[in-house]
Design an enzyme around this catalytic site. Structure first.
Site, short mmCIF file in Angstrom:
data_model
loop_
_atom_site.label_atom_id
_atom_site.label_comp_id
_atom_site.label_asym_id
_atom_site.label_seq_id
_atom_site.Cartn_x
_atom_site.Cartn_y
_atom_site.Cartn_z
N THR A 146 26.11 0.09 -18.90
CA THR A 146 24.03 -0.31 -19.21
C THR A 146 24.83 -0.37 -20.85
O THR A 146 24.03 -0.46 -21.40
CB THR A 146 23.20 0.23 -19.31
OG1 THR A 146 23.38 1.45 -19.19
CG2 THR A 146 22.88 1.35 -17.76
N TYR A 180 27.02 -8.24 -20.69
CA TYR A 180 25.94 -7.29 -19.87
C TYR A 180 24.89 -8.03 -18.48
O TYR A 180 25.32 -7.46 -17.87
CB TYR A 180 25.53 -5.99 -20.98
CG TYR A 180 24.56 -5.02 -19.30
CD1 TYR A 180 24.97 -4.63 -18.49
CD2 TYR A 180 22.88 -5.80 -19.82
CE1 TYR A 180 23.20 -3.92 -18.29
CE2 TYR A 180 21.96 -5.10 -19.54
CZ TYR A 180 22.01 -4.04 -18.38
OH TYR A 180 21.19 -3.45 -17.42
#
Length: 291
Positions: free
Chosen positions: A61, A125
């Site tokens: 993350t 991401y």
């Protein structure tokens, strides 16, 4: 009912443990227990524990760092999901609940994104998380439930709320971005709806969204954090907070300017009404003040 949780040390993993219902037997697996990027290790854990449900909330993350660590990001967010999905395919009754993100969208809309809206991630991401969604849906279309969420925070872990509390106690003023809109999500709220799906047997394959109700900017969130934290006695001073633009706070990865998620589909499925983001913020800060 046997449940296996990957990502036990993360915010959602901890929230799932804190809210664990009586009617399930849960094994929590963190990175120290099993390297999620090691396909053989993951497969062995799943074969040994033989769960009815797998809740996959392990993820890479670090949004900005992902722009450099592309390979590692995909190993965690895509390839590990493929391994888990293959293990589910080998047991047709097994179900996978996989957690994804608002970062699969580019933020060009001005109304809440539905699960059917076309993803278009802005960075590594978001692209890796979308790849994880795709590989799960393609491998086990009838056995996977994708739940996208956003702006997650909890009493434990690194998140915007805890960071703001620290900075508000250390600094004399703060500048916070005011042109990115979204919906905060208390991890306890997300954990509750996941357990409801499992325990009440409301699992239904497909893509869903869940956040707290309402929408704000990061600046508005910071202001609310200071106000409510002061009421709870978590701050002994108030400092000026100034709104700035995204351009004034450059980051390696682009953020979607608007990433509010439409959660009607999951609310309807679970018959659960989302709480307002501010009410959940107060709940979190109240819990924090008691620790």
């Amino acid at each position: 009912m046997k449940v296996l949780v990957f990502g036990a040390a993360g915010q959602l993993g901890r929230a799932l443990a804190d809210a664990e219902p009586d009617r399930v037997a849960v094994n929590y697996v963190s990175r120290s227990d099993c390297d999620i990027t090691d396909a053989q290790a993951v497969t062995e854990v799943i074969d040994r524990l033989n769960p009815d449900y797998i809740i996959s909330c392990a993820a890479y993350t670090a949004v900005d760092k992902a722009e450099e660590e592309i390979g590692l990001c995909y190993q965690v967010n895509r390839h590990a999901v493929q391994t888990i999905a293959k293990c589910c395919k080998n047991a047709s009754s097994r179900r996978l609940i996989h957690i994804s993100t608002d970062f699969v969208f580019d933020g060009k809309k001005t109304t809440p994104y539905t699960p059917d809206d076309q993803p278009n991630p802005l960075g590594v991401y978001g692209a890796s998380k979308l790849a994880g969604e795709d590989v799960a849906l393609n491998t086990i279309p009838d056995q996977v439930m994708i739940i996208r969420t956003a702006w997650v925070y909890y009493t434990k872990g690194n998140n915007f709320v805890n960071t703001m509390l620290r900075l508000m106690s250390e600094r004399d003023e703060l500048n916070v971005v005011n042109d990115q809109r979204g919906a905060p999500t208390y991890a306890g709220s997300l954990a509750d709806v996941i357990w409801d799906v499992v325990v009440e047997e409301k699992f239904m394959h497909g893509v869903y969204h869940w956040t707290d109700d309402g929408e704000i900017t990061w600046y508005e969130f910071a202001k609310a954090i200071q106000e409510e934290a002061a009421r709870e006695g978590l701050l002994d001073k108030s400092i000026p907070i100034y709104p700035i633009t995204t351009d004034e706070y450059p980051t390696a990865a682009a953020r979607p300017p608007y990433s509010v998620l439409n959660c009607d589909k999951l609310e309807t499925l679970t018959v659960k009404k989302r709480k307002l983001w501010r009410d959940n913020l107060v709940e979190m800060l109240t819990d924090l003040s008691k620790q």
